[in-house]
Design a protein around this motif. Sequence first.
Motif, PDB file in Angstrom:
ATOM      1  N   ARG A   1       0.821  -1.201   0.000  1.00 27.87           N
ATOM      2  CA  ARG A   1       0.000   0.000   0.000  1.00 27.87           C
ATOM      3  C   ARG A   1       0.864   1.264   0.000  1.00 27.87           C
ATOM      4  O   ARG A   1       0.515   2.262  -0.639  1.00 27.87           O
TER       5      ARG A   1
ATOM      6  N   ASN B   1      -6.229  11.700  -2.583  1.00 25.72           N
ATOM      7  CA  ASN B   1      -6.553  10.387  -2.032  1.00 25.72           C
ATOM      8  C   ASN B   1      -7.803  10.399  -1.157  1.00 25.72           C
ATOM      9  O   ASN B   1      -8.149   9.381  -0.558  1.00 25.72           O
TER      10      ASN B   1
ATOM     11  N   ASP C   1      -9.905   5.249  -8.125  1.00 24.52           N
ATOM     12  CA  ASP C   1      -9.926   4.644  -6.796  1.00 24.52           C
ATOM     13  C   ASP C   1      -8.800   3.632  -6.610  1.00 24.52           C
ATOM     14  O   ASP C   1      -8.217   3.531  -5.530  1.00 24.52           O
TER      15      ASP C   1
ATOM     16  N   ARG D   1      -5.534   5.264  -5.402  1.00 24.53           N
ATOM     17  CA  ARG D   1      -5.529   6.088  -4.194  1.00 24.53           C
ATOM     18  C   ARG D   1      -4.861   5.344  -3.039  1.00 24.53           C
ATOM     19  O   ARG D   1      -4.999   4.125  -2.906  1.00 24.53           O
TER      20      ARG D   1
ATOM     21  N   LYS E   1      -4.407   3.965   0.490  1.00 23.76           N
ATOM     22  CA  LYS E   1      -5.328   3.516   1.539  1.00 23.76           C
ATOM     23  C   LYS E   1      -4.545   2.707   2.560  1.00 23.76           C
ATOM     24  O   LYS E   1      -4.425   1.491   2.455  1.00 23.76           O
TER      25      LYS E   1
END
Length: 676
Positions: A547, A649, A669, A672, A674
């Motif tokens: 991530r 984001n 999405d 982004r 996360k």
Amino acid sequence: MRPIKLGLIAAVMLTVTACKNKSDQSQTVFFDKSGMDTTVKPGDNFFLYANGKWLKNTKIPASETGWGSFYVLRDKNEANIHQLLDYAAAHDDTTGSINQKVGDLYKSGMDTAAIEKLGYDPVKPQLTKIAAVKDYKDLVKLAADGFKTGDGFLFGFYISPDDRISTKNAAHFDQTGLNLPDRDYYFKTDTASKKILDGYVKYIAKLFTLAGVDPATAAAKASGILKLETAIAASHLTPVQLRDPVKNYNKFTFADFQKQVPDIDLTDAFNRMSLKADTVLVGQPAYYKALNGLLKSQPIDLWKDKATFEALSGASTYLSKAFRDAHFDFFGKVLNGQKQQRDRWKLVSEDVDNGLGELLGQLYVQKYFPPDAKKRMLDLVNNLQAVYRERIEKLDWMSAETKKRALEKLAAFTKKIGYPDKWKKYDDVQISKDAYYQDEQSIAAHNYREMIKKMGKPVDRSEWGMTPPTIDAYNNPLFNEIVFPAGILQSPFFDKDADDALNYGAIGVVIGHEMTHGFDDEGRQYDKDGNLKDWWTPEDAAKFKARVKVLINQYSQYTILNNLHVNGELTQGENLADVGGAMIAYQAFKNTPEGKSDTKIDGFTPDQRFFLSLTRVWQSKITDESARVRINVDPHSPAMYRVIGPFTNMPEFYKAFNIKPGDKMYRPDSLRVKVW
């Protein structure tokens, strides 16, 4: 002291500050719209939308490397500090009092006539010692002796908690020996880098000529010093490599460290440094292996030249105008694009804060830091901590086992707000109103004595790593603490009379930023007790890295100055803290009455004001030269990307300003970030 994680501001911007003057309490306009450029679509470049007109109309003052919200705030605070110092200097009749020490240090720094008369006499005793060195063994002895008076070199030595046993102090030895911002400056061949190297060589030569060396010899010495530092630089780790706390943790017994440097008598060196240590932590062993070889292979006269230059350069800002000008001509003009020196009183005020910060801090909090600000700040911290807990509990990528430990760490945060519970004492510091250099040496000697006494004693977690007047905040993973000096608790970060959208969009993000540092690429490797210890399951660690890789890739695409890229790996910790801080602060804001309403103020909804508040904090422009330095060594991204990066984001930002596919700031999405 072990470096702490600067939470908000680039290190090159840190300076003496003070808290809000009571005369500012009548402020009624909390967000100035005059700097906005509404011809820019919010979804194309929100930074320019919020600050574009200001950027077009603002010129960087000749005495600065940049201008903007932080600089304006700093200037206001320096004026407050100036009042404190003037008062202390006029009421310094009791020897040993706070006013005497703070006031007389300020007087000694402002007495440029006395400083000019001395020339470089104050540093001559050190130069005499260097001249008497006969071989590298003598040089090591001199280097070790110097630590007691602030003149130590060769060893990057300090005492700080053992990363794996955070309750125990340890002797640390890190890489050192360079005078440019980092190792890469010695190897780059682009035009801008060559200009810096040329300026550096001229600076070295200038100091030698000021000390009486003929120009030709001075130039030869400067060339030799650059070659020696280049050889040293080859052994240094890069800023990115220094981000890995495990690889930079290398514990040696004294005997094993001695084997790393067989030609350096560590027993003698440690005795001279008053250091008693059976084990040491060596951050970067490659430097010490290289040092051992270079001490023998390079001519002793070259090493003496380097020591002489560093003695002159280190003292230059405390010496006569010719030395101060030489220092400024390189570090100010060439390296950072500053056109003229700042006012003398500002520079001396900064020295007072750096040297006697917890004496000055006592004067400052009495006058400028109201008790209700501390209480309000603690409420905000607790609010964000509760939100962070909720977000961790709801993570869909983290296992229950790792979540449990993450929540334990979050709950264990120590919160320091405003100023220390107990103040440092400077009883052994001797300050005279007409001996600036000696005053600074007395402070340096005090600092070393204070540090060396820590060996063999439990870690004192009440200590602070910043002075109370500082406009910044930090996270110290070894203490598992978040710290907010009083200086930052003022507009544009915090104002008790402003609406929640503005406060949560500024100081709220700062709080969330510091909390997230506890779980960034470095901070996550420390447990709830501050120990460097792997508390993650392998699967969760892999998911975290995947991530964060999205974040690294995002920021690596950002550029400044004709395609000079942001280093996504170097800045990942600060970027993660920026993104996490904004998300957490926004959710906490939505728990407030204003956050739950749609009532507009100044034509903006509460959500819009939240995002505008954070953007105003980063309203700034800097010189090209300073921008180049920061992009190379600063773990913080450029100001514009500290706005654009987090906002792209956040779906809440998209909704607030109607950002849609096709807008330049729109990110699908799947791209982004996360994490938290």
